[in-house]
Design a protein around this motif. Structure first.
Motif, PDB file in Angstrom:
ATOM      1  N   LEU A   1     -24.250  -2.374  -1.741  1.00  0.00           N
ATOM      2  CA  LEU A   1     -24.809  -1.148  -2.316  1.00  0.00           C
ATOM      3  C   LEU A   1     -24.245  -0.934  -3.716  1.00  0.00           C
ATOM      4  N   ASN A   2     -25.051  -0.378  -4.575  1.00  0.00           N
ATOM      5  CA  ASN A   2     -24.539  -0.022  -5.890  1.00  0.00           C
ATOM      6  C   ASN A   2     -23.449   1.039  -5.722  1.00  0.00           C
ATOM      7  N   ARG A   3     -22.342   0.857  -6.456  1.00  0.00           N
ATOM      8  CA  ARG A   3     -21.170   1.708  -6.236  1.00  0.00           C
ATOM      9  C   ARG A   3     -21.433   3.183  -6.543  1.00  0.00           C
ATOM     10  N   TYR A   4     -22.484   3.456  -7.308  1.00  0.00           N
ATOM     11  CA  TYR A   4     -22.757   4.856  -7.650  1.00  0.00           C
ATOM     12  C   TYR A   4     -23.652   5.551  -6.623  1.00  0.00           C
ATOM     13  N   LEU A   5     -23.992   4.818  -5.574  1.00  0.00           N
ATOM     14  CA  LEU A   5     -24.762   5.460  -4.504  1.00  0.00           C
ATOM     15  C   LEU A   5     -23.818   6.076  -3.466  1.00  0.00           C
ATOM     16  N   PHE A   6     -22.661   6.375  -3.938  1.00  0.00           N
ATOM     17  CA  PHE A   6     -21.635   6.984  -3.100  1.00  0.00           C
ATOM     18  C   PHE A   6     -21.371   8.415  -3.577  1.00  0.00           C
ATOM     19  N   ASN A   7     -21.241   9.323  -2.670  1.00  0.00           N
ATOM     20  CA  ASN A   7     -20.923  10.691  -3.062  1.00  0.00           C
ATOM     21  C   ASN A   7     -19.681  11.185  -2.332  1.00  0.00           C
ATOM     22  N   PHE A   8     -18.791  11.744  -3.082  1.00  0.00           N
ATOM     23  CA  PHE A   8     -17.528  12.217  -2.511  1.00  0.00           C
ATOM     24  C   PHE A   8     -17.592  13.727  -2.273  1.00  0.00           C
TER      25      PHE A   8
ATOM     26  N   THR B   1     -21.912  -0.752 -14.457  1.00  0.00           N
ATOM     27  CA  THR B   1     -20.670  -0.520 -15.187  1.00  0.00           C
ATOM     28  C   THR B   1     -20.795  -1.190 -16.545  1.00  0.00           C
ATOM     29  N   ILE B   2     -19.947  -0.776 -17.462  1.00  0.00           N
ATOM     30  CA  ILE B   2     -20.026  -1.302 -18.821  1.00  0.00           C
ATOM     31  C   ILE B   2     -18.949  -2.363 -18.980  1.00  0.00           C
ATOM     32  N   ILE B   3     -19.301  -3.466 -19.553  1.00  0.00           N
ATOM     33  CA  ILE B   3     -18.333  -4.531 -19.739  1.00  0.00           C
ATOM     34  C   ILE B   3     -17.940  -4.604 -21.204  1.00  0.00           C
ATOM     35  N   VAL B   4     -16.640  -4.557 -21.469  1.00  0.00           N
ATOM     36  CA  VAL B   4     -16.188  -4.634 -22.859  1.00  0.00           C
ATOM     37  C   VAL B   4     -15.194  -5.779 -23.021  1.00  0.00           C
ATOM     38  N   ASN B   5     -15.118  -6.300 -24.228  1.00  0.00           N
ATOM     39  CA  ASN B   5     -14.144  -7.355 -24.516  1.00  0.00           C
ATOM     40  C   ASN B   5     -12.760  -6.730 -24.681  1.00  0.00           C
ATOM     41  N   VAL B   6     -11.756  -7.529 -24.458  1.00  0.00           N
ATOM     42  CA  VAL B   6     -10.387  -7.041 -24.602  1.00  0.00           C
ATOM     43  C   VAL B   6      -9.682  -7.794 -25.719  1.00  0.00           C
ATOM     44  N   ASN B   7      -9.109  -7.057 -26.617  1.00  0.00           N
ATOM     45  CA  ASN B   7      -8.262  -7.656 -27.649  1.00  0.00           C
ATOM     46  C   ASN B   7      -6.872  -7.891 -27.019  1.00  0.00           C
ATOM     47  N   PRO B   8      -6.418  -9.130 -26.961  1.00  0.00           N
ATOM     48  CA  PRO B   8      -5.161  -9.397 -26.248  1.00  0.00           C
ATOM     49  C   PRO B   8      -3.922  -9.064 -27.061  1.00  0.00           C
ATOM     50  N   GLY B   9      -3.922  -7.935 -27.722  1.00  0.00           N
ATOM     51  CA  GLY B   9      -2.766  -7.530 -28.502  1.00  0.00           C
ATOM     52  C   GLY B   9      -2.284  -6.170 -28.050  1.00  0.00           C
ATOM     53  N   ALA B  10      -1.006  -5.889 -28.318  1.00  0.00           N
ATOM     54  CA  ALA B  10      -0.463  -4.613 -27.860  1.00  0.00           C
ATOM     55  C   ALA B  10       0.281  -3.915 -28.982  1.00  0.00           C
ATOM     56  N   LEU B  11       0.235  -2.593 -28.932  1.00  0.00           N
ATOM     57  CA  LEU B  11       1.032  -1.796 -29.854  1.00  0.00           C
ATOM     58  C   LEU B  11       2.104  -1.076 -29.038  1.00  0.00           C
TER      59      LEU B  11
ATOM     60  N   HIS C   1      -7.064  -9.984 -19.356  1.00  0.00           N
ATOM     61  CA  HIS C   1      -8.481 -10.293 -19.116  1.00  0.00           C
ATOM     62  C   HIS C   1      -9.254 -10.365 -20.419  1.00  0.00           C
ATOM     63  N   GLU C   2     -10.239 -11.268 -20.452  1.00  0.00           N
ATOM     64  CA  GLU C   2     -11.072 -11.346 -21.659  1.00  0.00           C
ATOM     65  C   GLU C   2     -12.003 -10.148 -21.742  1.00  0.00           C
ATOM     66  N   THR C   3     -12.465  -9.733 -20.578  1.00  0.00           N
ATOM     67  CA  THR C   3     -13.328  -8.550 -20.552  1.00  0.00           C
ATOM     68  C   THR C   3     -12.883  -7.644 -19.408  1.00  0.00           C
ATOM     69  N   ILE C   4     -13.218  -6.375 -19.522  1.00  0.00           N
ATOM     70  CA  ILE C   4     -12.979  -5.472 -18.397  1.00  0.00           C
ATOM     71  C   ILE C   4     -14.201  -4.577 -18.190  1.00  0.00           C
ATOM     72  N   GLU C   5     -14.291  -4.098 -16.973  1.00  0.00           N
ATOM     73  CA  GLU C   5     -15.392  -3.196 -16.641  1.00  0.00           C
ATOM     74  C   GLU C   5     -14.909  -1.777 -16.831  1.00  0.00           C
ATOM     75  N   ILE C   6     -15.763  -0.954 -17.418  1.00  0.00           N
ATOM     76  CA  ILE C   6     -15.383   0.453 -17.444  1.00  0.00           C
ATOM     77  C   ILE C   6     -16.494   1.324 -16.874  1.00  0.00           C
ATOM     78  N   GLU C   7     -16.109   2.508 -16.560  1.00  0.00           N
ATOM     79  CA  GLU C   7     -16.957   3.497 -15.891  1.00  0.00           C
ATOM     80  C   GLU C   7     -18.377   3.577 -16.457  1.00  0.00           C
TER      81      GLU C   7
ATOM     82  N   HIS D   1     -24.915  10.223 -13.451  1.00  0.00           N
ATOM     83  CA  HIS D   1     -24.224  10.493 -12.196  1.00  0.00           C
ATOM     84  C   HIS D   1     -23.981  11.994 -11.997  1.00  0.00           C
ATOM     85  N   PHE D   2     -24.143  12.754 -13.057  1.00  0.00           N
ATOM     86  CA  PHE D   2     -24.060  14.215 -12.919  1.00  0.00           C
ATOM     87  C   PHE D   2     -25.231  14.836 -13.670  1.00  0.00           C
ATOM     88  N   THR D   3     -26.419  14.387 -13.342  1.00  0.00           N
ATOM     89  CA  THR D   3     -27.603  14.894 -14.022  1.00  0.00           C
ATOM     90  C   THR D   3     -27.851  16.332 -13.587  1.00  0.00           C
ATOM     91  N   ASN D   4     -28.625  17.028 -14.414  1.00  0.00           N
ATOM     92  CA  ASN D   4     -28.967  18.404 -14.056  1.00  0.00           C
ATOM     93  C   ASN D   4     -29.623  18.467 -12.688  1.00  0.00           C
TER      94      ASN D   4
END
Lengths: 561, 435, 165, 294
Positions: free
Chosen positions: A95-102, A143-153, A476-482, A545-548
């Motif tokens: 099931l798509n993960r957003y078909l869940f309601n808490f 979900t949105i997939i973004v690239n990760v810059n492997p550097g840290a501050l 990770h080269e990419t990560i999933e976000i909300e 996910h929180f439409t009117n």
């Protein structure tokens, strides 16, 4: 229109969790499950002692398969801790993960209405009904997939920051360490010896600094301050100012390790910086053999554990013991009295250290907050509760143990990073218990005394811990976000009048105008908080996910019954 | 040098080991997680709530347990022990003894039918002997993996060659009396993290608890027992009752430093008791808002984040009385109500206090089996048999490539255990990534 | 109000180092049978704290010091989590009081008897005949000259005399 | 097996009947007690030690130096003497400076003490020879419900006494049970009898023993057994005083452990001088079919 909107195809499964006795102890979960079965589109309902247990999750999966469910509602504790788990669970059965309601029937029902079980039960019914109605019109989202810059501050070049930076660079991540002072080392630079092994502070800090200087992948910027930050987890654009010039860095994760400051005891116990000084001012005197006192009195909890500053700074007891022991070792016949409230020496080495101080003859006298010692000329009066009367102690050197306090510029930094502070202006982590080195914002981590006063050993632990947390992203080269973000659909673009309220109101800088002067939402930056949707006068922005419609469905379900 | 392999081994599935495993797994490093007990979760799973937020302990832990089970980078070996460690930093090989559960892990669905039918009643370790379980059992309700285990020592088939009722009733045919212990060898382990937690002083034979009438007086319990008594899924199902007569207590005394900070037991401070005692008193008060709580302490040690405010709340909102006094001994009256004699420091008076339950904050001690594990792996222990760590290398052991976290090297609370779990993961990752 | 006296404190610690380990947990006072019955008039913890602070006036100079109420049952010594040797420390303090000539009379009388005869209870005629009847042997106790010499050497004789004044 | 017997002051000079039963018991057991000439007061750990530690050490060391015949082994019927003698050993052996200091004084009277004399309480020796005790029983003490009073100095300080558990002792219970009697538990079993505080506060001393009696009466015991002459005096002498003071009616027979052993060994009450007890055990003994002639 998607298929799920046709009601005849919607098959909801509702799982009512007892949460042990957190919910089940107050209201009848079995009856709630029976009630849930009577709601439209509900194909299955059951109650579980712990829906989040492996057993509970297995029964969700089983029910999805057996009853061909395409919506799952769990009525239980709180989405804050458990939503990811249930989403993951239903996605494992396709099931798509957003078909869940808490539905929150613990934190917002049985906990707050503990004394009204009957009413709580009725409210739980309402909440479940509302949840079921909303579930009907939930939509699958990607979900949105973004690239990760492997550097840290790493912000802060004290002991926590240096260890975090060293670790990340050794793991192979490009790491930038920025320090506002002109050299690394933080408060270590001003200490003499370090408890509980009485290791020389300068040797220790030089050693770490050398490691930092020789590390590959590690760039250090001293006299530098974070000025601005753009971007989101995996992709931060950082602006650092060093001696007036700007440096731009790109990193995937950020660690805050800015440490803490010491309270100056102005107006406390006659502090004068001469023969009434702080522990911190005592250290160089010990180092340079400048102690020529015969009676030294130390007062603990000066400016802490009171109404103004409730907390225990946790390092001062050990600091006092250390300085007392070193003085005693140099000249054993100096009388040292420590006036304390509760001696804080937890664990193995510290308690042993305390005992060592007693062995060497340091005198300990306890005082209460309501009967603080008073300094009168060359003597100190303290009410000794152990014998029930006031005691006079002559002194020629008074040493005040003052707490670590939050840095003045924490507020500024918190604003730049959009992370919260707690009441004492220390940084506030995501969860005191289980996420001690995370911020609620993914991609930013915290360690050392910036979060709360800690000693060197724990600063090191937390430095490494923050590095570990950052590494879980950087690896990770990419990560999933909300995927539940704000959204301006093509068909609504004509509604937008370009008023820019959304741009101004967005706390995450996730909305901008593009070259065509159109509103554009950067989904990776959006946290789905919904303020833009609420503020948009033309109702052009939709919050996925929180439409009117979804929210109204809940409201109608509540009032329409 | 040979390229370090991409595996890490974590020994101990309590909160520290779990955090280390999850961090490493999330870094893309494969983790073999070894747990001696039938399920992971450790001591935290036994707690009712956690200070200073009073979150329900199992509620916040359960998602982590599931994550360990589901994460593709984690191989969980429950009911298993490390037997042998060979090799050097960056390339260890390890032999694991996986104890037979006599239940096929892939078939058992934890339906509970076998438990219902099992005729044996055995003291329940998880519930600190306050309840009986069966010879086939789930280690605890929310345990991970959710698989039954047959306790060979008490199973009628293994002791008397009789019964096998569980086998007859298992619809999945998951019972396997012929299962054997299994030796599993894992190679290419870059680094090992030891997180085997702790025991409590009541777990070993000792004289210290005798003065307090522990196990002689039924209403004298230890803090972990009390934690089970508070717990909704515990033996009293969340209703605090005196063990002697089932009455609800109206007065509870909590005694600190039992077996710790003493030359007659452990010299060290157990670190966590001041806080969890306040927490237990708060929760007990929530069960009954007329309940009186007395905490007898030497020094209140509350240095962690939010701890002092927690104590203030305890005093102001939960009617907890903090009394600086260590209790010498306990007697009981005719109703088995414990009587405490203590000195009231404010007045120097010697007072007697009759309470309904006494809760002993007993000392943390090194975990059972640590001496053997130290030999097997080759790291040093301190005078008490906690793992020795060098100054300012909080998670490092004396052996290269072997790290530690949590109470196995010093008593500590959950936040520090979690931070140390992450910290050990960071150090292990350094090695595995050749840093 | 009393002033800390490091000299006396250090003297006691030098004699018995265990004093410095006391963290005033009150196990001793809570477990003491005499403290319970005297409602804290005798309080071993408090005496120890006074010794820690070296409060000469309260410990040595005060007549009728409560320290004499200690029954020497040694319960505190066995209970003390820090193994502070309370009874020994009290003995030292009482010895100091004796030097100062301020001990309860019963102690002086016992001391006087020892000084006179080497034994605490002299043999009366009645007892001697009772012993005979019970078939018990005659007791030959220490030569008094020898004991007198010893008690002179330990300065016991002088202290008894000082106390008797 | 032989020991040098150290009688101390209270037993031979005030309670000689206790000595009588003791001597008889050991004779029966075949354990020889040598009488030594020249012992002084031990001296009293609740008296002399409290006012002058050095004098206490010196006199104690002198006494210990006299034991040579029994291979330097002393037995005593008195818990106070045992504590002093074991204590002097402890302090002298713990610190050579103390030993040298004391021996410097002893030298003046031509004596020296090496710290090697072994000291035992008579109950200790009985417990070590429990089998022999058992063999010699001819009249088991059936019907004796004994409230045992261990007394402080028999057990504590445990570092010096080094015998039995300081709070949860078993040795005298075992002996009592071996004799065929029953050991009755009572709430204040481990509490001090209050004898030592008599010197500074008589009322307190009486209060302490009164509490013990109350607790013993509640327990259902019909007599008390103890092993220390100071405790014996407190228990046996103070009943009448309390009855007078508080209108109570205590008549609890108090036995020395050696007396009970002797009775079980078949000695007649009259041989043991039981008539010298202030609280007459006659009624109890009669009811338990022991010779009425005391």
């Amino acid at each position: 229109m998607s298929e799920q909107e046709k009601k005849e195809d919607v098959r909801i499964g509702i799982f009512v969790c007892h949460c042990g006795s957190n919910i089940g102890g107050l209201i009848d979960c079995k009856a709630l499950a029976e009630y849930a079965k009577t709601l439209p589109n509900v194909a299955h309902a059951e109650d579980n002692l712990f829906t989040c247990s492996e057993t509970g999750l297995a029964s969700i999966k089983k029910a999805v398969e057996e009853h061909d469910l395409n919506r799952v509602v769990v009525a239980s504790c709180t989405p804050r801790t458990h939503e990811p788990l249930f989403r993951e669970c239903i996605s494992e059965v396709g099931l798509n993960r957003y078909l869940f309601n808490f539905v929150n029937i613990r934190d917002q029902c049985t906990w707050v209405h503990m004394k009204y079980p009957k009413e709580a039960y009725e409210k739980a019914k309402d909440l479940i009904r509302m949840g079921a109605y909303r579930a009907v019109i939930l939509e699958p989202l990607d979900t949105i997939i973004v690239n990760v810059n492997p550097g840290a501050l790493v912000i802060g070049g004290g002991v926590a920051g240096m260890h975090a930076a060293l670790n990340l660079s050794r793991q192979g991540f490009k790491t930038y360490l920025i320090e506002k002072e002109d050299k690394l080392g933080g408060r270590l630079n001003s200490l003499y010896k370090l408890f509980p092994h009485d290791i020389d502070a300068s040797e220790f800090v030089e050693n770490i600094k050398n490691n930092v200087q020789n590390a590959q992948n590690l760039e250090v910027y001293t006299s530098s301050k974070l000025k601005n930050i753009k971007g989101f987890i995996g992709n931060y654009e950082v602006e650092v100012e060093q001696d007036g010039k700007k440096i731009n860095l790109s990193v995937g994760a950020i660690i805050v390790a800015v440490g803490a400051s010491l309270l100056k005891p102005n107006n406390l116990f006659g502090y004068d910086g001469k023969n009434r000084i702080t522990q911190h001012e005592l250290e160089p005197k010990i180092k340079n053999n400048e102690i020529n006192a015969n009676n030294i009195v130390m007062i603990q909890c000066v400016g802490s554990r009171n109404d103004e500053r409730q907390y225990c700074s946790s390092v001062c007891c050990m600091t006092a013991l250390k300085n007392a022991l070193i003085i005693k070792e140099k000249k054993s016949d100096i009388n040292i009295t420590i006036l304390f409230r509760d001696l804080y020496t937890p664990g193995i080495d510290y308690e042993e250290y305390y005992k060592k101080a007693r062995k060497k003859g340091v005198l300990f006298i306890r005082y209460g907050l309501d009967k603080e010692p008073t300094v009168e000329g060359n003597q100190i009066k303290v009410y000794n509760e152990y014998i029930g009367e006031e005691i006079i102690i002559p002194y020629d050197l008074l040493v005040l143990s003052t707490p670590l306090i939050a840095n003045d510029d924490n507020k500024e930094l918190a604003q730049i990073l959009k992370v919260p502070l707690e009441v004492n202006n220390f940084f506030l982590e995501a969860h005191v218990k289980l996420r001690p080195n995370d911020f609620a914002t993914d991609g930013i981590y915290i360690g050392g005394s910036a979060k709360w006063p800690v000693d060197i050993t724990e600063s090191i632990t937390q430095g490494y811990a923050a590095a570990s947390r950052a590494s879980t992203i950087l690896s990770h080269e990419t990560i999933e976000i909300e995927g539940a973000t704000a959204y301006l659909p093509e068909w609504n673009k004509n509604l937008c009048k370009g008023c820019e309220v959304c741009i101004n109101i967005c706390p995450y800088n996730a909305i901008k105008k593009n070259e065509e002067d159109e509103i554009e939402i950067i989904e990776a930056l959006c946290k789905g908080c919904g303020v833009c949707g609420a503020a948009c006068t033309k109702k052009a922005i939709i919050i996925k996910h929180f439409t009117n419609e979804q929210i109204l469905a809940e409201i109608y379900a509540f009032g329409g019954k | 040098m040979e390229e370090a392999s991409k595996r890490a081994l974590v020994i101990g599935g309590g909160i520290a080991g779990i955090q280390a495993s999850l961090d490493l797994a999330d870094m893309g490093i494969h983790v073999d997680l070894i747990e001696k007990k039938p399920c992971i979760g450790g001591k935290m799973a036994q707690l009712d709530k956690t200070f200073p937020t009073n979150d329900c302990s199992i509620c916040i832990l359960a998602p982590k347990l599931s994550e360990c089970y589901r994460n593709l980078n984690i191989t969980l070996y429950s009911y298993s022990e490390v037997q042998k460690v060979e090799g050097i930093v960056g390339n260890f090989s390890v032999e694991i003894l996986k104890h037979a559960r006599y239940v096929k892990e892939d078939l058992c669905i934890n339906c509970g039918l076998c438990v219902e039918k099992c005729p044996m009643r055995v003291e329940d370790e998880f519930d600190r002997q306050l309840r009986k379980r069966r010879a086939i059992y789930m280690y605890y309700l929310q345990g991970v993996p959710a698989i039954m285990t047959i306790d060979k020592k008490n199973c009628l088939w293994f002791t008397k060659e009789a019964c096998r009722i569980c086998e007859k009733n298992c619809e999945k045919e998951a019972i396997d009396f012929n299962q054997k212990d299994e030796l599993i060898k894992i190679n290419n382990i870059g680094s090992i993290i030891v997180a085997t937690g702790y025991n409590l002083i009541e777990d070993i034979d000792n004289d210290i608890l005798k003065n307090y009438g522990y196990q002689k007086y039924r209403n004298v319990v230890t803090a972990l027992e009390f934690e089970r008594m508070l717990s909704a899924s515990g033996p009293q199902e969340g209703h605090i009752k005196r063990i002697s007569d089932g009455e609800e207590p109206k007065k509870i005394a909590y005694l600190q430093c039992i077996g710790s900070r003493t030359d007659r037991g452990a010299k060290y401070c157990s670190s966590i008791c001041c806080m969890y005692t306040t927490k237990e008193a708060m929760i007990a008060h929530e069960h009954d808002n007329e309940l009186e709580s007395y905490i007898f302490y030497i020094d209140m040690r509350a240095g962690g984040k939010g701890f002092q405010s927690f104590l203030r709340r305890g005093e102001a909102e939960y009617d907890i009385k903090y009394i600086k006094s260590k209790i010498a001994e306990i007697s009981i009256d005719k109703n088995e109500s414990p009587i405490i004699v203590y000195e009231d420091l404010d007045t120097s008076e010697i007072k007697k206090l009759k309470v309904d339950i006494v809760v002993l904050a007993t000392c943390i001690i090194p975990p059972e089996g640590i001496v053997k594990l130290a030999e097997v792996i080759g790291f040093e222990l301190d005078d008490y048999n906690f793992i020795k760590t060098p100054p300012f290398s909080p998670v490092k052991t004396s052996r290269d490539g072997i790290f530690t976290c949590g109470c196995v090297h010093e008593p500590m609370d959950i936040p520090r255990s979690v931070a140390e779990g992450s910290s050990a993961a960071a150090r292990a990752a350094e090695i595995i990534r050749g840093g | 109000m009393s002033v800390i006296n490091f000299k006396l404190r250090n003297q006691v610690i030098k004699h018995n180092a265990s004093l410095s380990y006391c963290y005033q947990c009150s196990t001793c006072s809570g477990g003491c049978p005499v403290a319970l019955l005297t409602q804290g008039k005798y309080n071993p913890r408090k005496i120890i704290e006074m010794a820690i602070l070296g409060l000469q006036n309260k410990l040595i100079k005060e007549p009728n010091s409560s320290i004499w109420l200690c029954s020497t049952c040694q319960k505190c010594v066995e209970l003390c989590p820090q193994k502070v040797e309370l009874t020994e420390i009290f003995t030292l303090l009482k010895n100091k009081i004796f030097e100062d000539g301020k001990v309860p009379e019963a102690f002086l009388l016992q001391g006087q008897a020892i000084l006179d005869s080497g034994i605490a209870i002299p043999y009366s005629k009645a007892i001697i005949s009772r012993r005979e009847k019970l078939g018990l042997p005659e007791i030959k106790t220490a030569p008094i000259k020898e004991i007198k010499l010893l008690l002179k050497e330990t300065n016991f004789e002088n202290k008894i005399l000082k106390g008797s004044k | 097996m032989s020991y040098d017997i150290f009688l101390g002051c209270v037993i031979p000079a005030r309670l000689p009947f206790l000595e009588a039963s003791g001597r008889k018991v050991f004779e029966k057991l075949g354990i020889k007690l040598n009488d030594i000439e020249g012992f002084s007061c031990c001296p009293d750990p609740t008296g002399i030690e409290q006012i002058d530690h050095k004098t206490w050490l010196t006199m104690g060391a002198r006494n210990l130096s006299l034991s040579k015949r029994g291979n330097g082994s002393i037995i005593s019927f008195c818990s106070g003497c045992v504590e002093t003698l074991k204590g002097v050993n402890y302090f002298m052996n713990k610190d050579n400076k103390v030993k040298d200091e004391i021996n410097k004084i002893l030298k003046k009277i031509g004596k020296n003490y090496d710290g090697k004399t072994n000291v035992k309480h008579f109950a200790e020796v009985l417990y070590e020879n429990l089998n022999k005790v058992k063999e010699n029983i001819v009249k088991p003490l059936e019907g004796f419900k004994v409230a045992i009073h261990y007394g402080c100095h028999y057990l504590r300080p445990s570092e010096i006494i080094n015998w039995d558990d300081p709070f949860d002792p078993i040795t005298i219970d075992e002996i009592i049970k071996t004799l065929g009697a029953e050991s009755i538990d009572y709430d204040l079993k481990m509490e001090c009898c209050g004898n030592p505080v008599e010197k500074s506060d008589m009322d307190l001393s009486l209060l302490m023993i009164d509490n013990k009696f109350k607790s013993i009466q509640q327990s259902g015991a019909n007599c008390v057994a103890l092993v220390c002459p100071a405790c014996f005096q407190q228990f046996d002498f103070k009943q009448r005083e309390l009855n007078k003071k508080n209108n109570s009616n205590y008549k609890i027979p108090i036995f020395y452990l050696s007396e009970l052993v002797a009775l079980a060994f078949g000695y007649k009450p009259e041989e043991l001088g039981l008539k010298f007890h202030r609280v007459q055990p006659k009624t109890l003994l009669e009811s338990l079919q022991f010779s009425a002639k005391i």
